[in-house]
Design a protein around this motif. Structure first.
Motif, PDB file in Angstrom:
ATOM      1  N   SER A   1       0.841  -1.187   0.000  1.00 43.69           N
ATOM      2  CA  SER A   1       0.000   0.000   0.000  1.00 43.69           C
ATOM      3  C   SER A   1       0.881   1.243   0.000  1.00 43.69           C
ATOM      4  O   SER A   1       2.114   1.160   0.147  1.00 43.69           O
ATOM      5  CB  SER A   1      -0.902   0.007   1.234  1.00 43.69           C
ATOM      6  OG  SER A   1      -0.115   0.227   2.394  1.00 43.69           O
ATOM      7  N   LEU A   2       0.249   2.397  -0.128  1.00 42.82           N
ATOM      8  CA  LEU A   2       0.999   3.648  -0.061  1.00 42.82           C
ATOM      9  C   LEU A   2       1.622   3.848   1.315  1.00 42.82           C
ATOM     10  O   LEU A   2       2.556   4.641   1.466  1.00 42.82           O
ATOM     11  CB  LEU A   2       0.076   4.829  -0.409  1.00 42.82           C
ATOM     12  CG  LEU A   2      -0.317   4.963  -1.884  1.00 42.82           C
ATOM     13  CD1 LEU A   2      -1.400   6.022  -2.054  1.00 42.82           C
ATOM     14  CD2 LEU A   2       0.888   5.299  -2.745  1.00 42.82           C
ATOM     15  N   LYS A   3       1.094   3.128   2.305  1.00 41.61           N
ATOM     16  CA  LYS A   3       1.655   3.189   3.662  1.00 41.61           C
ATOM     17  C   LYS A   3       2.737   2.116   3.872  1.00 41.61           C
ATOM     18  O   LYS A   3       3.141   1.844   4.993  1.00 41.61           O
ATOM     19  CB  LYS A   3       0.543   3.004   4.695  1.00 41.61           C
ATOM     20  CG  LYS A   3      -0.547   4.060   4.616  1.00 41.61           C
ATOM     21  CD  LYS A   3      -0.014   5.460   4.874  1.00 41.61           C
ATOM     22  CE  LYS A   3      -1.134   6.491   4.852  1.00 41.61           C
ATOM     23  NZ  LYS A   3      -0.627   7.873   5.014  1.00 41.61           N
ATOM     24  N   ASN A   4       3.153   1.478   2.764  1.00 44.19           N
ATOM     25  CA  ASN A   4       4.200   0.455   2.777  1.00 44.19           C
ATOM     26  C   ASN A   4       3.796  -0.789   3.559  1.00 44.19           C
ATOM     27  O   ASN A   4       4.625  -1.470   4.150  1.00 44.19           O
ATOM     28  CB  ASN A   4       5.512   1.018   3.331  1.00 44.19           C
ATOM     29  CG  ASN A   4       6.711   0.194   2.875  1.00 44.19           C
ATOM     30  OD1 ASN A   4       6.696  -0.410   1.807  1.00 44.19           O
ATOM     31  ND2 ASN A   4       7.754   0.164   3.701  1.00 44.19           N
ATOM     32  N   VAL A   5       2.508  -1.107   3.538  1.00 47.86           N
ATOM     33  CA  VAL A   5       2.008  -2.330   4.152  1.00 47.86           C
ATOM     34  C   VAL A   5       1.865  -3.377   3.048  1.00 47.86           C
ATOM     35  O   VAL A   5       1.164  -3.138   2.058  1.00 47.86           O
ATOM     36  CB  VAL A   5       0.647  -2.104   4.844  1.00 47.86           C
ATOM     37  CG1 VAL A   5       0.103  -3.420   5.401  1.00 47.86           C
ATOM     38  CG2 VAL A   5       0.790  -1.057   5.942  1.00 47.86           C
ATOM     39  N   PRO A   6       2.522  -4.536   3.167  1.00 48.04           N
ATOM     40  CA  PRO A   6       2.403  -5.569   2.121  1.00 48.04           C
ATOM     41  C   PRO A   6       0.957  -6.015   1.931  1.00 48.04           C
ATOM     42  O   PRO A   6       0.211  -6.172   2.907  1.00 48.04           O
ATOM     43  CB  PRO A   6       3.266  -6.711   2.666  1.00 48.04           C
ATOM     44  CG  PRO A   6       4.203  -6.064   3.628  1.00 48.04           C
ATOM     45  CD  PRO A   6       3.441  -4.932   4.245  1.00 48.04           C
TER      46      PRO A   6
END
Length: 616
Positions: free
Chosen positions: A231-236
């Motif tokens: 995600s844009l929040k760097n969550v896989p």
């Protein structure tokens, strides 16, 4: 709309990108370009031009031949542009480079706040070369870059307002490609020792049949060995793998002059595939498992709302007639953009149908999301397996018509109408549609492939009519009842590919203004098979002839009574009124095709048009 392709692997990247762009030509475009990585001096070679991909291919060959660097790494991105911001000239073509030339991007979508971002970057000393909204993305990435490629791209994306499907490459990171999606389609192929990314699976099918579609907010970081999605929040995040159920041979012309003609003639087979396993004559109903609705769920539906654009909208208008006539369900139909803008009333037992061949139509997708917010039951009617609308609705019916490459829809229309008829039988059987009536309808539907074939056998007669009217600049189409949506589609086909100004009217509307435009130079095409209102339509034909307009009728085979009322006639086989629009429209498709051919028009890629409208 725009087509994007990215490749990282061991093959010649120029060949992969050019081949991919050729697969995307059907989407409609005005310019094309490519960026390649040069490992000897760690720079990017970017070549772009107005015109066709073959012109880009030729220019690229010349540039490579003249380039002192002859070795190119297996890293490249490419683009076909359908102009939105900035006219179709070379400087506005993609890929767009950042000011330092180290980042290159291709973009499909519209950045709504690009002027504000452009102003901020200009104040920092960035100089913009193009008039596009897309160039700001490349310079934003450069501005945010401090060693972490993915971080810079994500920070740039967080500043964007609007829609995008993008691929980014950098000479500083030749082992990576980064892609992202918000509103515009992006798919990645699952391959061995290479990764290929594109806006459409047709560019992937020669490499793999296993693809992953990105969802909005996804960021893909790819090497040649593997890829990760976050995600844009760097969550896989994890996305399902979709198997493509058609072959590369299906997107070849197979001896036809144009994809459109091939797809017109594919309709008997496409209709067969659409109905395969779905007609239950014993129970006098249809079997549409993808709807995931029990009879008790169907019986609760008290209103149907159909949302679509273009050809799909006209198919939906026939769906309205079917649901009201056979299932007794009040049905509204709204152009998809209007659905959201008008804030429609959605009640607890309302059912929305979203119709889109590609499953990516931006306005229809926006309508789906609005309906989801309002709590409606939503069914998608799509042709492309795994498309965004299919995924987000989660239930519905696939057409199984096979890939449609020609910009002007043909087999998707007839298959959409067939699906809507099957849905109306299914819903009607939970109400007052009798078993006897249901069996009659199912039997008639089963005849559709032979009805389509019978119309196609008249191609020579239709060519003769096309030769008489290929010179026209204006035309009317009229019809009543089930024939009204059929003539709307006929007029659309003629204007799309022949550039003739064609207008369709309900036959009763002729006297309410349009008749003022009739003359010997304005032929009127009339859908008048055996149907309710035929006598009144014949009266309208006489009114046209009294104004010296040539009248071309599409009538039922054996109806010699129609001959005194028209100048030309195309016959369709005898059939029940509710499915007559399908053979009528196939006749209109052939007529439009041959008129366009005789006029020397670009049939598969008409000017200014795109196959899949992925921007609002």
């Amino acid at each position: 709309m725009c087509g994007i392709v990215g490749y990282i692997g061991n093959k010649d990247p120029a060949n992969v990108i050019i081949a991919g762009l050729k697969r995307l030509e059907y989407r409609g475009y005005d310019s094309a370009g490519i960026s390649l990585y040069r490992p000897q001096n760690s720079t990017l070679l970017t070549v772009k031009t107005t015109g066709k991909v073959k012109e880009l291919e030729s220019l690229l060959g010349q540039k490579i031949a003249d380039d002192s660097v002859q070795d190119y790494s297996g890293l490249a991105i490419g683009h076909t542009r359908w102009a939105t911001h900035g006219e179709p000239i070379e400087v506005n073509a993609h890929p767009h480079l950042s000011q330092n030339g180290k980042f290159s991007i291709v973009h499909n979508g519209i950045i709504e706040n690009y002027l504000a971002l452009k102003g901020l970057l200009s104040n920092k000393g960035y100089v913009f070369r193009s008039d596009t909204d897309s160039e700001v993305i490349a310079n934003l990435v450069e501005d945010y870059y401090s060693g972490d490629f993915q971080e810079a791209v994500v920070k740039a994306l967080e500043r964007l307002e609007g829609t995008y499907g993008i691929i980014v490459m950098s000479s500083l990171h030749p082992d990576l490609l980064i892609a992202a999606r918000n509103g515009s389609p992006v798919a990645v192929g699952i391959c061995d020792d290479e990764t290929i990314i594109a806006s459409d699976v047709s560019a992937l099918i020669s490499h793999t049949k296993r693809v992953v579609y990105l969802d909005d907010g996804d960021v893909l970081t790819a090497s040649k060995e593997d890829f990760e999605i976050s995600s844009l929040k760097n969550v896989p995040v994890s996305r399902d793998t979709t198997h493509i159920d058609w072959n590369i041979e299906e997107i070849e012309k197979r001896g036809h002059d144009h994809f459109m003609l091939k797809e017109i003639f594919e309709q008997p087979a496409a209709l067969t595939n659409t109905m395969r396993g779905r007609l239950n004559i014993k129970e006098a109903t249809t079997k549409l498992n993808g709807m995931q609705m029990e009879p008790s769920d169907l019986a609760k539906i008290d209103r149907v709302i159909i949302s679509a654009c273009g050809t799909s909208l006209y198919a939906g208008l026939l769906g309205k007639y079917y649901f009201e006539d056979f299932a007794s369900i009040p049905t509204d139909i709204l152009q998809a953009a209007e659905f959201r803008d008008r804030n429609p009333i959605i009640q607890r037992d309302s059912c929305m149908l979203a119709i889109s061949q590609s499953g990516e139509t931006a306005d229809t997708l926006a309508a789906v999301r609005e309906a989801i917010r309002k709590g409606a039951t939503i069914l998608g009617i799509c042709n492309v397996v795994g498309s965004t609308i299919a995924r987000e609705t989660g239930q519905g019916v696939y057409l199984h018509a096979g890939p449609e490459i020609g910009v002007a829809s043909t087999k998707s229309f007839t298959c959409q109408v067939t699906v809507l008829a099957m849905m109306s039988i299914l819903m009607g059987r939970t109400r007052r549609l009798s078993a006897e009536a249901g069996k009659r309808m199912i039997h008639e539907l089963s005849r559709l492939p032979e009805l389509a074939e019978a119309v196609l056998q008249q191609e020579k007669e239709i060519i003769s009519i096309a030769e008489k009217y290929a010179h026209i600049e204006n035309a009317f189409f009229i019809g009543r009842g089930y024939m009204y949506p059929a003539v709307l589609e006929g007029a659309l086909k003629l204007k799309e590919i022949s550039y003739i100004h064609a207008e369709a009217y309900h036959a009763a509307e002729l006297k309410h203004g349009p008749i003022a435009l009739l003359s010997k130079d304005v032929p009127v095409f009339v859908a008048v098979p055996e149907s309710t209102g035929k006598v009144k339509t014949i009266a309208n034909m006489q009114e046209c002839r009294a104004r010296k307009s040539p009248v071309i009728a599409i009538a039922t085979e054996g109806d010699d009574d129609i001959l005194p009322h028209c100048d030309e006639v195309i016959f369709i086989p005898q059939c029940q009124e509710f499915i007559a629009p399908i053979p009528v429209v196939i006749a209109e498709q052939l007529l439009a095709y041959h008129i366009a051919r005789l006029r020397g028009c670009e049939i598969d890629q008409p000017r200014n048009l795109a196959k899949s409208v992925t921007v609002e």
